[in-house]
Design a protein around this motif. Structure first.
Motif, PDB file in Angstrom:
ATOM      1  N   ILE A 191       7.124  -2.511   3.070  1.00  0.00           N
ATOM      2  CA  ILE A 191       5.945  -2.508   3.943  1.00  0.00           C
ATOM      3  C   ILE A 191       5.940  -3.747   4.829  1.00  0.00           C
ATOM      4  O   ILE A 191       4.885  -4.185   5.297  1.00  0.00           O
ATOM      5  CB  ILE A 191       4.648  -2.409   3.124  1.00  0.00           C
ATOM      6  N   TYR A 205       3.957   4.998   3.811  1.00  0.00           N
ATOM      7  CA  TYR A 205       2.983   4.165   3.086  1.00  0.00           C
ATOM      8  C   TYR A 205       1.649   4.207   3.812  1.00  0.00           C
ATOM      9  O   TYR A 205       1.584   4.078   5.046  1.00  0.00           O
ATOM     10  CB  TYR A 205       3.501   2.734   2.992  1.00  0.00           C
ATOM     11  N   PHE A 257      -1.388   2.254   4.569  1.00  0.00           N
ATOM     12  CA  PHE A 257      -1.820   0.856   4.529  1.00  0.00           C
ATOM     13  C   PHE A 257      -3.321   0.727   4.271  1.00  0.00           C
ATOM     14  O   PHE A 257      -3.777  -0.306   3.773  1.00  0.00           O
ATOM     15  CB  PHE A 257      -1.437   0.147   5.833  1.00  0.00           C
ATOM     16  N   LYS A 258      -4.104   1.750   4.599  1.00  0.00           N
ATOM     17  CA  LYS A 258      -5.537   1.684   4.335  1.00  0.00           C
ATOM     18  C   LYS A 258      -5.816   1.848   2.841  1.00  0.00           C
ATOM     19  O   LYS A 258      -6.644   1.131   2.267  1.00  0.00           O
ATOM     20  CB  LYS A 258      -6.264   2.766   5.141  1.00  0.00           C
ATOM     21  N   LYS A 259      -5.136   2.797   2.209  1.00  0.00           N
ATOM     22  CA  LYS A 259      -5.336   3.035   0.778  1.00  0.00           C
ATOM     23  C   LYS A 259      -4.409   2.182  -0.087  1.00  0.00           C
ATOM     24  O   LYS A 259      -4.535   2.169  -1.308  1.00  0.00           O
ATOM     25  CB  LYS A 259      -5.115   4.509   0.465  1.00  0.00           C
ATOM     26  N   LYS A 260      -3.474   1.497   0.584  1.00  0.00           N
ATOM     27  CA  LYS A 260      -2.531   0.603  -0.093  1.00  0.00           C
ATOM     28  C   LYS A 260      -1.743   1.316  -1.197  1.00  0.00           C
ATOM     29  O   LYS A 260      -1.632   0.852  -2.334  1.00  0.00           O
ATOM     30  CB  LYS A 260      -3.258  -0.628  -0.666  1.00  0.00           C
ATOM     31  N   ARG A 261      -1.184   2.430  -0.822  1.00  0.00           N
ATOM     32  CA  ARG A 261      -0.299   3.174  -1.719  1.00  0.00           C
ATOM     33  C   ARG A 261       0.579   4.091  -0.883  1.00  0.00           C
ATOM     34  O   ARG A 261       0.285   4.368   0.296  1.00  0.00           O
ATOM     35  CB  ARG A 261      -1.093   3.995  -2.728  1.00  0.00           C
TER      36      ARG A 261
END
Length: 421
Positions: free
Chosen positions: A73, A118, A120-124
């Motif tokens: 990331i 990926y 990035f808002k939900k970090k998964r």
């Protein structure tokens, strides 16, 4: 012997002439056996793994080569891996073996199933999975100690790095990699400032070795690499969406730094070589082979290649610059005899680093470096009459020298100006 071949502009092709041990075979033998071999190696697809038997060292490396994707990331400058790794499936498809008296090729297809990217808002990672198809060809050549590996990847995912992983079978080995003017030893878990991670900068020679033997990878210098226990990991592609992120992981510069091109979606191809060797990389002259892999035959040029050198930086960078054909050649009017090279030297541990036009004069620059930790001497022999002058790295002349028995200190770099007589 007669043959014809097509050569692209500013390219170098390498051919082997080998004595025949038997009647020539004009038709290739094609099978689906999954096995190839020569006098140095036997390679087999077995139980979903690529197994390599080294005949010289008498050892077998199981799961010797595979492909793996790791989530990343970061941005184009810095790697930020996440601990999600996916390797190619154990089921090889469309296995094809092609054998001739000179080469044996093993071709197969596989794939990696991985997250599409990926969030990035939900970090998964995204829950959606995609398949990245990989076609691989492993080639053995008669009389050649290298294993040539070509690949074609159809990348359908973002936010990941896709590696080729080569196991050495060596525990507690030392890692070495070349730079333009040196070979550096990297310690375990070493931090790389340039990538802000354990991914090291692009190298043409990467070697893991102990006191008995080693494993080397040759590239054209376009891959980042990492070490993982006894393995060398080449980053074949890095698929990120952002050119540069700030410390909070947000794109610097907003949407203009969100680059579609850096997703690296679609087809990617390349070739690298693998070598198992006894002793150490210096005794095996691997730095010299590395330079040949990166810059071709610029050190031994025949008359037809003169225009590849004329133009200096333009030719080296491979840019399309037609005007270099109209620049004056400072060796114009000089000719070579058949079979004669523009430059020959007698020490394989002395490596040609640069051979180009002078930045501001109608002269040529030759830059050599000693790839060893010991004092070396070399004699230079030129195919045309030239005067040789030593210079500094800024190509400023120091004085004329005789090109016989030039002494190099350990790891020393020397630059010479060649002036036609």
């Amino acid at each position: 012997v007669e043959f014809s071949a097509a050569a692209a502009p500013f390219s170098v092709s390498k051919y082997f002439l080998l004595p025949m041990k038997e009647k020539p075979l004009y038709a290739a033998e094609i099978t689906h056996s999954g096995e190839v071999g020569n006098e140095f190696y036997e390679i087999e697809l077995k139980n979903g793994e690529i197994c390599i038997k080294d005949k010289i060292l008498g050892r077998t490396i199981t799961d010797a080569i595979y492909f793996e994707s790791v989530g990343d990331i970061g941005d184009t400058y810095v790697s930020v891996p996440i601990k999600e790794a996916y390797r190619n499936t154990a089921a090889f498809s469309q296995v094809l073996c092609t054998k001739t008296p000179f080469t044996q090729k093993l071709r197969f297809k596989t794939f990696i199933e991985m997250p599409a990217g990926y969030d990035f808002k939900k970090k998964r990672s995204f829950r959606k999975r995609v398949k990245c198809d990989i076609q691989c060809e492993i080639e053995l050549r008669e009389g050649d100690k290298n294993i040539y590996i070509s690949y074609e990847i159809n990348n359908k995912a973002t936010d990941h790095k896709l590696y080729a992983v080569m196991h050495s079978g060596l525990k507690d080995a030392n890692l070495f990699a070349d730079t333009p003017f040196d070979i550096i030893e990297h310690t375990k878990n070493q931090y790389c400032v340039q990538t802000n991670s354990d991914s090291f900068y692009n190298s043409g020679l990467i070697a893991l070795e102990n006191d008995v033997c080693g494993t080397a990878v040759f590239t054209a210098g376009q891959y980042e690499f990492e070490r993982s226990d006894d393995a060398i990991r080449l980053a074949l592609l890095k698929s990120v969406r952002i050119i540069f992120r700030n410390m909070q992981g947000e794109p610097n510069g907003g949407e203009i730094w969100d680059s579609e091109a850096h997703k690296e979606l679609g087809r990617h191809t390349g070739t690298f070589a693998l070598r198992y060797y006894p002793g150490n990389y210096i005794a095996e002259h691997l730095p010299l082979e590395s330079k040949i892999s990166q810059i071709g035959l610029l050190g031994h040029c025949m008359p037809i290649d003169r225009k590849k050198i004329n133009g200096g930086r333009y030719a080296v960078l491979g840019a399309v610059q037609p005007r270099i054909y109209f620049e004056k050649d400072c060796f114009e009017g000089k000719s070579f005899k058949d079979g004669e090279s523009i430059l020959m030297f007698d020490n394989p541990d002395i490596v040609v680093s640069a051979f180009k036009k002078h930045e501001s004069k109608e002269e040529y620059i030759l830059r050599l470096w000693n790839s060893t930790d010991t004092v070396q001497t070399v004699s230079l022999n030129f195919g045309i009459p030239v005067s040789v002058y030593e210079s500094d790295m800024r190509e400023r002349e120091k004085g004329e020298i005789e090109p016989n028995k030039i002494v190099f200190g350990q790891k020393e770099i020397k630059t010479f100006i060649l002036r036609k007589q």
